[in-house]
Design a protein around this motif. Sequence first.
Motif, PDB file in Angstrom:
ATOM      1  N   ASP A   1      -3.341  12.177  13.750  1.00 27.24           N
ATOM      2  CA  ASP A   1      -4.475  11.244  13.804  1.00 27.24           C
ATOM      3  C   ASP A   1      -4.947  10.899  12.395  1.00 27.24           C
ATOM      4  OD1 ASP A   1      -4.444  11.164  16.560  1.00 27.24           O
ATOM      5  OD2 ASP A   1      -6.100  12.601  16.817  1.00 27.24           O
ATOM      6  N   GLN A   2      -5.046  11.906  11.522  1.00 32.19           N
ATOM      7  CA  GLN A   2      -5.469  11.662  10.136  1.00 32.19           C
ATOM      8  C   GLN A   2      -4.480  10.752   9.410  1.00 32.19           C
ATOM      9  OE1 GLN A   2      -6.010  15.490   8.272  1.00 32.19           O
ATOM     10  NE2 GLN A   2      -7.695  16.054   9.640  1.00 32.19           N
ATOM     11  N   ILE A   3      -3.192  10.976   9.637  1.00 30.67           N
ATOM     12  CA  ILE A   3      -2.172  10.135   8.999  1.00 30.67           C
ATOM     13  C   ILE A   3      -2.285   8.705   9.515  1.00 30.67           C
ATOM     14  CG2 ILE A   3       0.325   9.699   8.871  1.00 30.67           C
ATOM     15  CD1 ILE A   3       0.658  12.799   8.704  1.00 30.67           C
ATOM     16  N   GLY A   4      -2.489   8.551  10.826  1.00 31.03           N
ATOM     17  CA  GLY A   4      -2.648   7.217  11.413  1.00 31.03           C
ATOM     18  C   GLY A   4      -3.861   6.473  10.881  1.00 31.03           C
TER      19      GLY A   4
ATOM     20  N   ARG B   1       0.810  -1.218   0.000  1.00 34.83           N
ATOM     21  CA  ARG B   1       0.000   0.000   0.000  1.00 34.83           C
ATOM     22  C   ARG B   1       0.843   1.269   0.000  1.00 34.83           C
ATOM     23  NH1 ARG B   1      -5.511  -0.772   3.138  1.00 34.83           N
ATOM     24  NH2 ARG B   1      -6.460  -0.445   1.122  1.00 34.83           N
ATOM     25  N   GLY B   2       2.129   1.147  -0.235  1.00 33.74           N
ATOM     26  CA  GLY B   2       3.033   2.300  -0.188  1.00 33.74           C
ATOM     27  C   GLY B   2       2.620   3.429  -1.114  1.00 33.74           C
ATOM     28  N   LYS B   3       2.299   3.120  -2.364  1.00 32.37           N
ATOM     29  CA  LYS B   3       1.935   4.167  -3.325  1.00 32.37           C
ATOM     30  C   LYS B   3       0.686   4.919  -2.899  1.00 32.37           C
ATOM     31  CE  LYS B   3       4.074   2.230  -7.447  1.00 32.37           C
ATOM     32  NZ  LYS B   3       3.857   1.707  -8.799  1.00 32.37           N
ATOM     33  N   GLN B   4      -0.306   4.185  -2.395  1.00 32.18           N
ATOM     34  CA  GLN B   4      -1.543   4.826  -1.958  1.00 32.18           C
ATOM     35  C   GLN B   4      -1.300   5.706  -0.731  1.00 32.18           C
ATOM     36  OE1 GLN B   4      -1.231   1.508  -2.519  1.00 32.18           O
ATOM     37  NE2 GLN B   4      -2.739   0.956  -4.069  1.00 32.18           N
ATOM     38  N   VAL B   5      -0.474   5.224   0.184  1.00 33.82           N
ATOM     39  CA  VAL B   5      -0.174   6.004   1.383  1.00 33.82           C
ATOM     40  C   VAL B   5       0.563   7.281   1.008  1.00 33.82           C
ATOM     41  CG1 VAL B   5       1.155   6.047   3.541  1.00 33.82           C
ATOM     42  CG2 VAL B   5      -0.226   4.031   2.958  1.00 33.82           C
ATOM     43  N   VAL B   6       1.570   7.163   0.131  1.00 28.60           N
ATOM     44  CA  VAL B   6       2.334   8.346  -0.292  1.00 28.60           C
ATOM     45  C   VAL B   6       1.428   9.335  -1.014  1.00 28.60           C
ATOM     46  CG1 VAL B   6       4.195   9.164  -1.799  1.00 28.60           C
ATOM     47  CG2 VAL B   6       4.571   7.192  -0.313  1.00 28.60           C
ATOM     48  N   ALA B   7       0.539   8.849  -1.861  1.00 28.14           N
ATOM     49  CA  ALA B   7      -0.396   9.743  -2.561  1.00 28.14           C
ATOM     50  C   ALA B   7      -1.271  10.492  -1.566  1.00 28.14           C
ATOM     51  CB  ALA B   7      -1.262   8.945  -3.534  1.00 28.14           C
ATOM     52  N   ARG B   8      -1.732   9.810  -0.537  1.00 31.94           N
ATOM     53  CA  ARG B   8      -2.559  10.477   0.487  1.00 31.94           C
ATOM     54  C   ARG B   8      -1.742  11.470   1.295  1.00 31.94           C
ATOM     55  NH1 ARG B   8      -6.019  13.176   2.379  1.00 31.94           N
ATOM     56  NH2 ARG B   8      -7.307  12.562   4.122  1.00 31.94           N
TER      57      ARG B   8
END
Length: 167
Positions: A125-128, A82-89
């Motif tokens: 919190d949002q990042i978590g 899920r790295g790409k999705q996390v970085v995009a967010r």
Amino acid sequence: MKMTKWFKNELDRKLVALLQVNARESTSSLAKKLGVARSTVHERILRLEKTGVITGYSAVLSRNPSEGNVQAMVMLEVEQKRGKQVVARLNSFPAVKVCLAINGNYDYFLSIEQPTLEELDELLDQIGDIPGVERSTSSIVLSRKFDRRYKEVLEMVRSQIDEVENG
């Protein structure tokens, strides 16, 4: 002097150096400094923009713009696929100033700046809550002992001014 793929000739290099010093300087003033016609400067700027040599204009601040903000260093462990999705967010949060992929127990290192501790806490919190974020560790920056980034930008601008003025 050897020209790179970036610059067609010495005039391009000098023009870009002047624009890096003051991107708002008029084409007439630039032309006068370079000893060419205003239309030449205008055409060169358009070509440099069109070819992607100049991709934008920005302001260089005389001091660290984040002074007064609360800064945190955050390390994230992310689900492997899920790295790409996390970085995009993460990229959608303007307060996330730096995102580095790292090795070791964590996958990403973030530098975050927010005006208040409350806003920083809310963002953490949002990042978590981002799908794929498994674990995070945060540290609040207490003080900046030195930061070479802003000094280096200022020195680069000064050297370019000297280079243009001294030929």
